[in-house]
Design a protein around this motif. Structure first.
Motif, short mmCIF file in Angstrom:
data_model
loop_
_atom_site.label_atom_id
_atom_site.label_comp_id
_atom_site.label_asym_id
_atom_site.label_seq_id
_atom_site.Cartn_x
_atom_site.Cartn_y
_atom_site.Cartn_z
N ASN A 1 39.92 27.67 32.28
CA ASN A 1 41.02 27.80 33.73
C ASN A 1 41.37 29.01 33.85
O ASN A 1 40.78 29.81 32.60
CB ASN A 1 42.78 27.26 33.43
N TYR B 1 32.18 29.61 41.00
CA TYR B 1 32.80 28.45 40.60
C TYR B 1 33.57 28.21 39.52
O TYR B 1 33.46 26.68 38.81
CB TYR B 1 31.83 27.52 41.36
N GLY B 2 33.65 28.55 38.56
CA GLY B 2 34.67 28.80 37.34
C GLY B 2 35.13 29.39 36.95
O GLY B 2 34.60 30.65 36.56
N ASP C 1 37.22 29.72 42.16
CA ASP C 1 37.30 28.23 42.21
C ASP C 1 36.63 27.44 41.83
O ASP C 1 35.18 27.39 42.55
CB ASP C 1 38.26 28.57 44.12
N ASP C 2 36.63 26.55 41.29
CA ASP C 2 36.16 25.32 41.05
C ASP C 2 35.49 24.84 42.30
O ASP C 2 34.69 23.82 42.84
CB ASP C 2 36.19 24.65 40.13
N ASN C 3 36.28 24.95 43.48
CA ASN C 3 36.49 23.70 45.12
C ASN C 3 34.95 24.43 45.20
O ASN C 3 35.87 25.86 46.30
CB ASN C 3 37.75 23.46 45.32
N THR C 4 34.15 24.26 45.05
CA THR C 4 33.71 25.45 46.59
C THR C 4 33.13 26.00 47.45
O THR C 4 33.65 26.44 48.16
CB THR C 4 31.86 24.13 45.77
N MET D 1 41.65 25.05 36.70
CA MET D 1 39.53 24.73 36.96
C MET D 1 39.44 23.82 35.22
O MET D 1 40.50 24.44 33.79
CB MET D 1 39.01 26.14 37.03
#
Length: 117
Positions: free
Chosen positions: A56, A29-30, A5-8, A52
């Motif tokens: 993505n 994170y990506g 997830d790119d939202n840490t 992401m």
């Protein structure tokens, strides 16, 4: 288990929750980081966010699926996207399962446990 997830904060929170359920997990994170981790560590399951930047979840999953070193890894879509869009990609074999963000943790665990044997 790999949580992507790119939202840490979301990734770290999910990893902490899974750890509390005795599931060994790492975080990426990506999408590009997820691809590299899949090649290096070959997790049993990847919990993949879709939306992401740069790479993505659809792109990352397709790359992982097409690589013979990682094609066996179960990939579960974990996203807030419209279910119909994700289900189309399920039919294309990019994902092995789908759980929409915001659903109960028990539902996600039940789905994951089918792949963590």
């Amino acid at each position: 288990m790999l949580v992507v997830d790119d939202n840490t904060n979301a990734a770290d929170a999910m990893a902490a929750y899974l750890s509390s359920e005795n599931i060994d997990c790492r975080v990426a994170y990506g999408g590009a980081e997820a691809i590299a981790d899949a090649v290096d560590n070959k997790p049993h399951v990847i919990l993949m966010d879709i939306s992401m930047p740069e790479c993505n979840g659809f792109q990352a999953s397709l790359t992982i699926r097409r690589d013979e070193r990682t094609s066996h890894i179960a990939i579960l879509a974990h996203t807030a996207l419209d279910e119909a869009e994700v289900r189309r990609h399920l039919a294309d074999s990019e994902f092995d399962g789908y759980c929409q963000k915001g659903q109960s943790p028990e539902k996600l665990l039940a789905l994951m446990e089918t792949f963590l044997v």
